[in-house]
Design an enzyme around this catalytic site. Structure first.
Site, PDB file in Angstrom:
ATOM      1  N   CYS A  35       0.818  -1.103   0.113  1.00 42.12           N
ATOM      2  CA  CYS A  35      -0.007   0.107   0.087  1.00 42.12           C
ATOM      3  C   CYS A  35       0.707   1.222  -0.102  1.00 42.12           C
ATOM      4  CB  CYS A  35      -1.069  -0.074   1.217  1.00 42.12           C
ATOM      5  SG  CYS A  35       0.051  -0.047   2.762  1.00 42.12           S
ATOM      6  N   CYS A 104      -2.393  -3.420   8.644  1.00 39.79           N
ATOM      7  CA  CYS A 104      -1.990  -1.943   9.033  1.00 39.79           C
ATOM      8  C   CYS A 104      -1.698  -1.814  10.653  1.00 39.79           C
ATOM      9  CB  CYS A 104      -3.385  -1.048   9.101  1.00 39.79           C
ATOM     10  SG  CYS A 104      -4.202  -1.231   7.663  1.00 39.79           S
TER      11      CYS A 104
HETATM   12 FE1  FES Z   1      -1.533   0.527   4.327  1.00 39.73          FE
HETATM   13 FE2  FES Z   1      -3.431   0.427   5.990  1.00 39.73          FE
HETATM   14  S1  FES Z   1      -3.822   0.278   4.075  1.00 39.73           S
HETATM   15  S2  FES Z   1      -1.255   0.698   6.296  1.00 39.73           S
END
Ligand code: FES
Length: 136
Positions: A35, A104
């Protein structure tokens, strides 16, 4: 049912311990390659007790809430206890995260562990070489 608990929303909207500690005893930074989110933790440690902790998170709401909660969980605690903090404990303290957001909270666990390892490294470096003045 709401996707996020009240606690997640609270820590996302009003994150605790945001910022930088300039003279930190340990700093840890981690990122999630998928991400692209990044988290940085700063620790102030006195006598093996975490006296202050601050974080910067460039990331999603769950990462912000996780880092905020994680700092609350380790503040005032011994290093050994902070070392044992798991992402599950962080998520539980937030009254849960959606399954696909659990990674996360892993960032918070890893950032704290990195910062503690940095502290141990610095401490080790300070302690050596050992010079015994008595036999000088
Ligand atoms: Fe990357 Fe939450 S989507 S840490």
């Amino acid at each position: 049912m709401a996707l996020y608990s009240d606690k997640v929303m609270d820590h996302f909207r009003n994150p605790r311990n945001v910022g930088v500690i300039e003279d930190a005893d340990g700093v840890g930074e981690v990122g999630n390659a998928k991400c692209g989110d990044i988290m940085k933790m700063y620790l102030k440690i006195d006598n093996d007790i975490i006296t202050d902790v601050k974080f910067e998170t460039f990331g999603c709401g769950s990462a912000i809430a996780s880092s905020s909660m994680a700092t609350e969980l380790i503040k005032g605690k011994p290093v050994s206890e902070a070392m044992a903090l798991t992402n599950k404990a962080v998520a539980e303290a937030l009254d849960g995260l959606p399954d696909y957001k659990m990674h996360c909270s892993v960032l918070a666990e890893e950032a704290i562990r990195n910062a503690l390892e940095d502290y141990e490294r610095k401490k080790g470096a300070e302690g050596s070489p050992q010079v015994n003045e008595d036999h000088g």
